[in-house]
Write a protein that holds these residues in place. Structure first.
Motif, PDB file in Angstrom:
ATOM      1  N   LEU A   1     -79.860  15.744  26.772  1.00 33.39           N
ATOM      2  CA  LEU A   1     -79.331  14.642  25.965  1.00 33.39           C
ATOM      3  C   LEU A   1     -80.101  14.529  24.651  1.00 33.39           C
ATOM      4  O   LEU A   1     -79.513  14.340  23.583  1.00 33.39           O
ATOM      5  N   THR A   2     -81.410  14.669  24.737  1.00 34.67           N
ATOM      6  CA  THR A   2     -82.257  14.592  23.544  1.00 34.67           C
ATOM      7  C   THR A   2     -81.883  15.695  22.551  1.00 34.67           C
ATOM      8  O   THR A   2     -81.834  15.454  21.341  1.00 34.67           O
ATOM      9  N   ARG A   3     -81.593  16.879  23.052  1.00 31.88           N
ATOM     10  CA  ARG A   3     -81.150  17.975  22.183  1.00 31.88           C
ATOM     11  C   ARG A   3     -79.745  17.712  21.630  1.00 31.88           C
ATOM     12  O   ARG A   3     -79.461  18.039  20.473  1.00 31.88           O
ATOM     13  N   ASN A   4     -78.847  17.126  22.448  1.00 32.82           N
ATOM     14  CA  ASN A   4     -77.494  16.807  21.966  1.00 32.82           C
ATOM     15  C   ASN A   4     -77.535  15.934  20.721  1.00 32.82           C
ATOM     16  O   ASN A   4     -76.662  16.032  19.868  1.00 32.82           O
ATOM     17  N   PHE A   5     -78.524  15.069  20.649  1.00 32.25           N
ATOM     18  CA  PHE A   5     -78.644  14.157  19.516  1.00 32.25           C
ATOM     19  C   PHE A   5     -79.639  14.667  18.465  1.00 32.25           C
ATOM     20  O   PHE A   5     -80.000  13.940  17.539  1.00 32.25           O
ATOM     21  N   ASP A   6     -80.088  15.896  18.617  1.00 30.80           N
ATOM     22  CA  ASP A   6     -80.986  16.550  17.641  1.00 30.80           C
ATOM     23  C   ASP A   6     -82.277  15.788  17.381  1.00 30.80           C
ATOM     24  O   ASP A   6     -82.756  15.722  16.251  1.00 30.80           O
TER      25      ASP A   6
ATOM     26  N   GLU B   1     -68.160  13.266  17.581  1.00 33.24           N
ATOM     27  CA  GLU B   1     -68.107  12.704  18.929  1.00 33.24           C
ATOM     28  C   GLU B   1     -69.378  13.046  19.684  1.00 33.24           C
ATOM     29  O   GLU B   1     -69.971  14.110  19.480  1.00 33.24           O
ATOM     30  N   VAL B   2     -69.786  12.137  20.550  1.00 38.04           N
ATOM     31  CA  VAL B   2     -70.937  12.383  21.412  1.00 38.04           C
ATOM     32  C   VAL B   2     -70.614  13.580  22.301  1.00 38.04           C
ATOM     33  O   VAL B   2     -69.539  13.649  22.895  1.00 38.04           O
ATOM     34  N   LYS B   3     -71.555  14.515  22.373  1.00 36.99           N
ATOM     35  CA  LYS B   3     -71.368  15.712  23.197  1.00 36.99           C
ATOM     36  C   LYS B   3     -71.450  15.347  24.680  1.00 36.99           C
ATOM     37  O   LYS B   3     -72.126  14.391  25.056  1.00 36.99           O
ATOM     38  N   PRO B   4     -70.792  16.130  25.511  1.00 35.83           N
ATOM     39  CA  PRO B   4     -70.830  15.857  26.955  1.00 35.83           C
ATOM     40  C   PRO B   4     -72.258  15.885  27.505  1.00 35.83           C
ATOM     41  O   PRO B   4     -73.079  16.713  27.094  1.00 35.83           O
ATOM     42  N   PHE B   5     -72.539  14.964  28.415  1.00 29.41           N
ATOM     43  CA  PHE B   5     -73.837  14.922  29.093  1.00 29.41           C
ATOM     44  C   PHE B   5     -73.683  14.176  30.408  1.00 29.41           C
ATOM     45  O   PHE B   5     -72.722  13.441  30.614  1.00 29.41           O
ATOM     46  N   LYS B   6     -74.658  14.367  31.274  1.00 30.13           N
ATOM     47  CA  LYS B   6     -74.764  13.586  32.509  1.00 30.13           C
ATOM     48  C   LYS B   6     -76.247  13.370  32.755  1.00 30.13           C
ATOM     49  O   LYS B   6     -77.029  14.324  32.749  1.00 30.13           O
ATOM     50  N   ALA B   7     -76.634  12.115  32.938  1.00 30.17           N
ATOM     51  CA  ALA B   7     -78.035  11.770  33.154  1.00 30.17           C
ATOM     52  C   ALA B   7     -78.102  10.592  34.119  1.00 30.17           C
ATOM     53  O   ALA B   7     -77.104   9.914  34.349  1.00 30.17           O
ATOM     54  N   THR B   8     -79.298  10.343  34.638  1.00 27.35           N
ATOM     55  CA  THR B   8     -79.496   9.218  35.550  1.00 27.35           C
ATOM     56  C   THR B   8     -80.270   8.124  34.836  1.00 27.35           C
ATOM     57  O   THR B   8     -81.256   8.393  34.144  1.00 27.35           O
ATOM     58  N   ALA B   9     -79.797   6.906  35.005  1.00 26.35           N
ATOM     59  CA  ALA B   9     -80.422   5.751  34.368  1.00 26.35           C
ATOM     60  C   ALA B   9     -80.987   4.802  35.427  1.00 26.35           C
ATOM     61  O   ALA B   9     -80.557   4.807  36.583  1.00 26.35           O
ATOM     62  N   PHE B  10     -81.933   3.978  34.984  1.00 27.85           N
ATOM     63  CA  PHE B  10     -82.476   2.887  35.793  1.00 27.85           C
ATOM     64  C   PHE B  10     -82.100   1.588  35.107  1.00 27.85           C
ATOM     65  O   PHE B  10     -82.273   1.444  33.894  1.00 27.85           O
TER      66      PHE B  10
END
Length: 187
Positions: A104-109, A7-16
């Motif tokens: 997020l980049t680290r969550n996806f290695d 499963e995708v690990k928890p994250f919160k980020a801002t998008a444009f």
């Protein structure tokens, strides 16, 4: 350890996207198929060619029920500035996620720690939030949206047809395989 079937690990980020900023979390990826495409940095060389290629094929992805998210360690403000100044990036209508902390980049290695940049990573996530495809390669090698589309179609087919698999070069409408003892040594 592979990220496949995790499963995708928890994250919160801002998008444009489309002139607006908004938050994206792991919950945003659920309920539909999602493609998360990491790239090294805005205002670079190979990156705009890839994001433009995805933009040129975005309607096809959307028709398959797939949302695309591009991610770099730049801020969402940098994404807006790039979108406003680059002819290639002006075509991008999908969310561009800023990941300045690299979480997020680290969550996806895919983090290159010594550079603070992402490798070129492509992840296909099913509606349950599970990673079904993961490709990571050197930053000098650009990706092809049409090949990604083929893989999305194969993953969607396999998900909706239990017991069937898609062979090499499979395209929508082509024959699939049903693994069984009868096929062993006959392919």
């Amino acid at each position: 350890m592979s990220l496949i079937n995790t499963e995708v690990k928890p994250f919160k980020a801002t998008a444009f996207q489309n002139g607006k900023f908004f938050d994206v979390t792991e919950a945003s990826l659920k309920g539909k198929w999602s493609v998360v495409v990491f790239y090294p940095a805005d205002f670079t060389f190979v990156c705009p060619t890839e994001l433009e290629d995805l933009a040129d094929n975005y309607d096809t992805f959307k028709a398959l029920g797939v949302e695309i998210y591009s991610v770099s360690t730049d801020t969402h403000f940098a994404h807006k500035a790039w979108h406003d100044t680059s002819e290639a990036i002006k075509k991008v209508n999908y969310p561009m996620i800023g990941d300045p902390t690299g979480a997020l980049t680290r969550n996806f290695d895919v983090m290159i720690e010594e550079e603070g940049l992402a490798l070129r990573g492509t992840f296909l996530i099913n509606p349950e939030g599970v990673i079904k495809l993961c490709e990571i390669h050197d930053n000098g090698i650009g990706r092809d949206a049409k090949e990604l589309l083929r893989k999305v179609q194969a993953a969607q087919y396999v998900a909706s047809h239990p017991g069937e698999v898609c062979p090499a070069k499979w395209k929508q409408g082509a024959a699939t395989l049903k693994p069984s003892l009868d096929l062993v040594g006959k392919i």
